[in-house]
Design a protein around this motif. Structure first.
Motif, PDB file in Angstrom:
ATOM      1  N   VAL A 120      52.791  34.007  26.451  1.00  0.00           N
ATOM      2  CA  VAL A 120      53.052  33.005  27.415  1.00  0.00           C
ATOM      3  C   VAL A 120      52.358  31.951  27.004  1.00  0.00           C
ATOM      4  N   ALA A 121      52.802  30.636  27.436  1.00  0.00           N
ATOM      5  CA  ALA A 121      51.780  29.362  27.513  1.00  0.00           C
ATOM      6  C   ALA A 121      50.845  29.645  28.528  1.00  0.00           C
ATOM      7  N   ARG A 122      49.532  29.172  28.270  1.00  0.00           N
ATOM      8  CA  ARG A 122      48.481  29.444  29.134  1.00  0.00           C
ATOM      9  C   ARG A 122      48.749  28.664  30.435  1.00  0.00           C
ATOM     10  N   GLU A 123      49.522  27.568  30.744  1.00  0.00           N
ATOM     11  CA  GLU A 123      49.771  27.121  31.750  1.00  0.00           C
ATOM     12  C   GLU A 123      50.784  27.912  32.789  1.00  0.00           C
ATOM     13  N   ASP A 124      51.657  29.066  32.108  1.00  0.00           N
ATOM     14  CA  ASP A 124      52.330  29.695  32.903  1.00  0.00           C
ATOM     15  C   ASP A 124      51.959  31.087  32.841  1.00  0.00           C
ATOM     16  N   TYR A 125      50.599  31.448  32.494  1.00  0.00           N
ATOM     17  CA  TYR A 125      50.213  32.715  32.418  1.00  0.00           C
ATOM     18  C   TYR A 125      50.190  33.362  33.854  1.00  0.00           C
ATOM     19  N   TRP A 126      49.621  32.685  35.050  1.00  0.00           N
ATOM     20  CA  TRP A 126      49.426  33.280  36.086  1.00  0.00           C
ATOM     21  C   TRP A 126      50.888  33.625  36.800  1.00  0.00           C
ATOM     22  N   ASP A 127      52.103  32.971  36.371  1.00  0.00           N
ATOM     23  CA  ASP A 127      53.431  33.222  36.968  1.00  0.00           C
ATOM     24  C   ASP A 127      53.932  34.532  36.109  1.00  0.00           C
ATOM     25  N   TYR A 128      53.355  34.828  34.962  1.00  0.00           N
ATOM     26  CA  TYR A 128      53.900  36.219  34.343  1.00  0.00           C
ATOM     27  C   TYR A 128      53.132  37.074  34.282  1.00  0.00           C
ATOM     28  N   CYS A 129      51.593  37.056  34.519  1.00  0.00           N
ATOM     29  CA  CYS A 129      50.694  38.081  33.944  1.00  0.00           C
ATOM     30  C   CYS A 129      51.218  39.362  35.056  1.00  0.00           C
ATOM     31  N   ASP A 130      51.602  39.288  36.130  1.00  0.00           N
ATOM     32  CA  ASP A 130      52.266  40.323  36.963  1.00  0.00           C
ATOM     33  C   ASP A 130      53.397  41.049  36.540  1.00  0.00           C
ATOM     34  N   VAL A 131      54.396  40.083  36.142  1.00  0.00           N
ATOM     35  CA  VAL A 131      55.525  40.856  35.318  1.00  0.00           C
ATOM     36  C   VAL A 131      55.080  41.417  34.155  1.00  0.00           C
ATOM     37  N   PHE A 132      54.316  41.015  33.299  1.00  0.00           N
ATOM     38  CA  PHE A 132      53.851  41.779  32.127  1.00  0.00           C
ATOM     39  C   PHE A 132      52.991  43.101  32.449  1.00  0.00           C
ATOM     40  N   GLU A 133      52.084  43.047  33.502  1.00  0.00           N
ATOM     41  CA  GLU A 133      51.515  44.372  33.915  1.00  0.00           C
ATOM     42  C   GLU A 133      52.466  45.364  34.199  1.00  0.00           C
ATOM     43  N   ALA A 134      53.549  45.042  35.274  1.00  0.00           N
ATOM     44  CA  ALA A 134      54.587  45.735  35.673  1.00  0.00           C
ATOM     45  C   ALA A 134      55.392  46.378  34.555  1.00  0.00           C
ATOM     46  N   ILE A 135      55.787  45.590  33.415  1.00  0.00           N
ATOM     47  CA  ILE A 135      56.453  46.333  32.420  1.00  0.00           C
ATOM     48  C   ILE A 135      55.432  47.148  31.565  1.00  0.00           C
ATOM     49  N   ALA A 136      54.308  46.753  31.245  1.00  0.00           N
ATOM     50  CA  ALA A 136      53.358  47.821  30.877  1.00  0.00           C
ATOM     51  C   ALA A 136      53.229  49.290  31.332  1.00  0.00           C
ATOM     52  N   GLU A 137      53.141  49.042  32.690  1.00  0.00           N
ATOM     53  CA  GLU A 137      53.186  50.305  33.616  1.00  0.00           C
ATOM     54  C   GLU A 137      54.559  51.111  33.347  1.00  0.00           C
ATOM     55  N   THR A 138      55.558  50.444  32.860  1.00  0.00           N
ATOM     56  CA  THR A 138      56.955  51.336  32.687  1.00  0.00           C
ATOM     57  C   THR A 138      57.063  51.904  31.241  1.00  0.00           C
ATOM     58  N   VAL A 139      56.038  51.709  30.458  1.00  0.00           N
ATOM     59  CA  VAL A 139      56.025  52.115  28.753  1.00  0.00           C
ATOM     60  C   VAL A 139      55.596  53.563  28.968  1.00  0.00           C
ATOM     61  N   ASP A 140      56.506  54.539  28.744  1.00  0.00           N
ATOM     62  CA  ASP A 140      56.167  56.020  28.802  1.00  0.00           C
ATOM     63  C   ASP A 140      56.028  56.231  27.281  1.00  0.00           C
ATOM     64  N   VAL A 141      54.993  56.788  26.749  1.00  0.00           N
ATOM     65  CA  VAL A 141      54.851  57.309  25.580  1.00  0.00           C
ATOM     66  C   VAL A 141      54.466  58.911  25.326  1.00  0.00           C
ATOM     67  N   SER A 142      54.930  59.424  26.514  1.00  0.00           N
ATOM     68  CA  SER A 142      55.015  60.847  26.761  1.00  0.00           C
ATOM     69  C   SER A 142      55.936  61.501  25.477  1.00  0.00           C
TER      70      SER A 142
END
Length: 146
Positions: A120-142
């Protein structure tokens, strides 16, 4: 292998595509364009890996530093995410005139390395960092461990 084989939940409005023949399980882009003019995006990819997670990621960061303009590693951590070791990196680089920030999570399961890279563009990071983290928490490598 596909993103469905691993499991990942993406925002429903994001446009998606895949190129599994080249290790890209899914790439997705936000459907709306922020004021920065840089559309947030992510890529879930897999590659064969023959060394420990920390060594693999250290080499990957050296490769990115050599390839990306103004590369700067801003944060790095290793932790357990739902029973799997994950390496997290946040790095910055320039693409044209855009100053980008990338969050990247990486898992090694057996001989397969999986990375989720969100940018994401640096100026948009705080608008998207929680979205990215939530997506990462759904990755299931099991499924790779089975």
């Amino acid at each position: 292998m596909s993103a469905a084989d691993l499991g990942i939940a993406l925002p429903p409005s994001w446009r998606q595509r895949a190129d599994p023949d080249h290790g890209v399980l899914v790439t997705a882009r936000a459907s709306s364009l922020p004021a920065s003019g840089v559309r947030p995006e992510l890529t879930l990819a897999c590659v064969p890996v023959d060394r420990p997670l920390e060594e693999w990621r250290a080499e990957a960061m050296r490769d990115l530093e050599a390839r990306l303009e103004d590369f700067d590693l801003e944060d790095d951590d290793e932790f357990d995410l739902f029973g799997h070791a994950v390496a997290y990196r946040r790095f910055a680089h320039r693409l044209g005139t855009a100053d980008l920030l990338c969050d990247q999570w990486a898992w090694r399961v057996g001989s397969v390395g999986v990375t989720l890279t969100c940018s994401v563009a640096r100026e948009d990071y705080w608008d998207y960092c929680d979205v990215f983290e939530a997506i990462a928490e759904t990755v299931d490598v099991s499924p790779l461990a089975a």
